[in-house]
Design a protein around this motif. Sequence first.
Motif, PDB file in Angstrom:
ATOM      1  N   PRO A  79       0.812  -1.226   0.000  1.00 58.70           N
ATOM      2  CA  PRO A  79       0.000   0.000   0.000  1.00 58.70           C
ATOM      3  C   PRO A  79       0.844   1.273   0.000  1.00 58.70           C
ATOM      4  O   PRO A  79       0.428   2.287  -0.576  1.00 58.70           O
ATOM      5  CB  PRO A  79      -0.820  -0.119   1.293  1.00 58.70           C
ATOM      6  CG  PRO A  79      -0.907  -1.580   1.543  1.00 58.70           C
ATOM      7  CD  PRO A  79       0.419  -2.137   1.092  1.00 58.70           C
ATOM      8  N   THR A  80       2.021   1.224   0.614  1.00 62.80           N
ATOM      9  CA  THR A  80       2.863   2.423   0.654  1.00 62.80           C
ATOM     10  C   THR A  80       3.505   2.717  -0.697  1.00 62.80           C
ATOM     11  O   THR A  80       4.071   3.798  -0.885  1.00 62.80           O
ATOM     12  CB  THR A  80       3.970   2.281   1.714  1.00 62.80           C
ATOM     13  OG1 THR A  80       4.977   1.363   1.267  1.00 62.80           O
ATOM     14  CG2 THR A  80       3.411   1.797   3.044  1.00 62.80           C
ATOM     15  N   LEU A 221      -2.349  -0.289  12.079  1.00 66.63           N
ATOM     16  CA  LEU A 221      -2.028   1.079  12.464  1.00 66.63           C
ATOM     17  C   LEU A 221      -0.642   1.467  11.962  1.00 66.63           C
ATOM     18  O   LEU A 221      -0.441   2.589  11.473  1.00 66.63           O
ATOM     19  CB  LEU A 221      -2.099   1.220  13.982  1.00 66.63           C
ATOM     20  CG  LEU A 221      -1.926   2.631  14.551  1.00 66.63           C
ATOM     21  CD1 LEU A 221      -3.043   3.547  14.066  1.00 66.63           C
ATOM     22  CD2 LEU A 221      -1.894   2.577  16.080  1.00 66.63           C
ATOM     23  N   ALA A 222       0.314   0.537  12.057  1.00 73.86           N
ATOM     24  CA  ALA A 222       1.661   0.804  11.540  1.00 73.86           C
ATOM     25  C   ALA A 222       1.610   1.056  10.033  1.00 73.86           C
ATOM     26  O   ALA A 222       2.285   1.960   9.518  1.00 73.86           O
ATOM     27  CB  ALA A 222       2.585  -0.380  11.853  1.00 73.86           C
ATOM     28  N   THR A 223       0.805   0.265   9.318  1.00 74.02           N
ATOM     29  CA  THR A 223       0.656   0.467   7.868  1.00 74.02           C
ATOM     30  C   THR A 223       0.087   1.844   7.564  1.00 74.02           C
ATOM     31  O   THR A 223       0.555   2.535   6.649  1.00 74.02           O
ATOM     32  CB  THR A 223      -0.261  -0.616   7.275  1.00 74.02           C
ATOM     33  OG1 THR A 223       0.255  -1.912   7.583  1.00 74.02           O
ATOM     34  CG2 THR A 223      -0.367  -0.468   5.759  1.00 74.02           C
ATOM     35  N   VAL A 227       1.891   4.767   5.313  1.00 75.07           N
ATOM     36  CA  VAL A 227       1.244   5.369   4.144  1.00 75.07           C
ATOM     37  C   VAL A 227       1.197   6.882   4.295  1.00 75.07           C
ATOM     38  O   VAL A 227       1.517   7.632   3.354  1.00 75.07           O
ATOM     39  CB  VAL A 227      -0.172   4.795   3.950  1.00 75.07           C
ATOM     40  CG1 VAL A 227      -0.931   5.586   2.886  1.00 75.07           C
ATOM     41  CG2 VAL A 227      -0.107   3.322   3.549  1.00 75.07           C
ATOM     42  N   LEU A 228       0.824   7.363   5.487  1.00 77.96           N
ATOM     43  CA  LEU A 228       0.741   8.803   5.720  1.00 77.96           C
ATOM     44  C   LEU A 228       2.096   9.471   5.540  1.00 77.96           C
ATOM     45  O   LEU A 228       2.185  10.581   4.997  1.00 77.96           O
ATOM     46  CB  LEU A 228       0.209   9.081   7.134  1.00 77.96           C
ATOM     47  CG  LEU A 228      -1.255   8.734   7.396  1.00 77.96           C
ATOM     48  CD1 LEU A 228      -1.615   8.989   8.844  1.00 77.96           C
ATOM     49  CD2 LEU A 228      -2.180   9.516   6.472  1.00 77.96           C
ATOM     50  N   GLN A 233       1.824  15.697   0.454  1.00 76.86           N
ATOM     51  CA  GLN A 233       1.473  16.901   1.206  1.00 76.86           C
ATOM     52  C   GLN A 233       1.481  16.710   2.714  1.00 76.86           C
ATOM     53  O   GLN A 233       1.388  17.677   3.455  1.00 76.86           O
ATOM     54  CB  GLN A 233       0.073  17.385   0.797  1.00 76.86           C
ATOM     55  CG  GLN A 233       0.100  18.301  -0.409  1.00 76.86           C
ATOM     56  CD  GLN A 233       0.023  17.524  -1.705  1.00 76.86           C
ATOM     57  OE1 GLN A 233      -0.682  16.547  -1.788  1.00 76.86           O
ATOM     58  NE2 GLN A 233       0.740  17.962  -2.703  1.00 76.86           N
ATOM     59  N   LEU A 234       1.561  15.476   3.171  1.00 75.38           N
ATOM     60  CA  LEU A 234       1.361  15.196   4.590  1.00 75.38           C
ATOM     61  C   LEU A 234       2.556  14.541   5.277  1.00 75.38           C
ATOM     62  O   LEU A 234       2.736  14.697   6.487  1.00 75.38           O
ATOM     63  CB  LEU A 234       0.122  14.292   4.744  1.00 75.38           C
ATOM     64  CG  LEU A 234      -0.453  14.075   6.135  1.00 75.38           C
ATOM     65  CD1 LEU A 234      -0.910  15.414   6.726  1.00 75.38           C
ATOM     66  CD2 LEU A 234      -1.621  13.106   6.074  1.00 75.38           C
ATOM     67  N   GLY A 235       3.368  13.824   4.504  1.00 70.93           N
ATOM     68  CA  GLY A 235       4.404  12.986   5.087  1.00 70.93           C
ATOM     69  C   GLY A 235       5.322  13.688   6.057  1.00 70.93           C
ATOM     70  O   GLY A 235       5.598  13.193   7.160  1.00 70.93           O
ATOM     71  N   HIS A 236       5.831  14.869   5.678  1.00 67.90           N
ATOM     72  CA  HIS A 236       6.796  15.551   6.536  1.00 67.90           C
ATOM     73  C   HIS A 236       6.165  16.109   7.801  1.00 67.90           C
ATOM     74  O   HIS A 236       6.878  16.464   8.746  1.00 67.90           O
ATOM     75  CB  HIS A 236       7.472  16.690   5.754  1.00 67.90           C
ATOM     76  CG  HIS A 236       6.529  17.767   5.311  1.00 67.90           C
ATOM     77  ND1 HIS A 236       5.620  17.585   4.286  1.00 67.90           N
ATOM     78  CD2 HIS A 236       6.325  19.033   5.783  1.00 67.90           C
ATOM     79  CE1 HIS A 236       4.917  18.696   4.129  1.00 67.90           C
ATOM     80  NE2 HIS A 236       5.318  19.581   5.021  1.00 67.90           N
TER      81      HIS A 236
END
Length: 258
Positions: A79-80, A221-223, A227-228, A233-236
Amino acid sequence: MQGIVRSGLWLGFFATILGAWWTMYAMSTSMGLDLLGRPGAMAQAMQGMDPRMDMAMPMARFGPLFAMWAIMMAAMMLPTLVPTLRSYEDLMVSADGTRGGWLGVSLGYFLVWVSFAAAIAALQLGLLFAGWIDMLGIATSRGLSAALLIAVGAFQFSRAKAVCHGVCHAPTLFFLGHWRRGCAGGLRMGLGLGAFCVGCCWGFMVLGFVGGFMNLAWMGLATLFMVLEKLPQLGHLVMKPLGGALIAAGVALAMGPI
């Protein structure tokens, strides 16, 4: 025709992910665990087994452990890869990419994680026979669980995490700097991306020894967090707060009542 091929590849990709999660669910329930990894009577009996006396148990042998971790890598890490494959598709026309290259990227990425599955299966066996984890792969001491939480949390602030996350977070830049044509070229790029991804995400896998690697809620939850972290736009924004939360959880666990 191209649209049909594209749709078929993406459907196969997501079917692989769903199949891997279903297999994990089937393995978890066959071991007597619920979705939260809570053991029933059979699983509780397994926890109390001595691996030196019960080496016939699947969780005390490398082959079954490796197969389990390989399936888990497909469920958690594929998924990532979605943002990366979308980036490759964006470059397909301008950089002469192909569907073969798309498949090569996917295969190379997964091969790296299968290699990691072999390494962590060996680690699990070592920890099991040393008495540091039980037959279900859960740490036998609160101190070890706390140490793992703090170590993984601290890694979120490290330079190594920042470098690896930078590649995972912006795969287009990696493609532009390492572009190779065709399936073989895609495979080579996938291997490189997979190596950076392991460097970025290994800690989330190790935390399986805290919450239980067959605890589907914990690993799910780890997955989600992995992914996030890879969303452009969100990762950092989530990397360091997550590290702080893990450190706080480790400290709280270490200082909690005995």
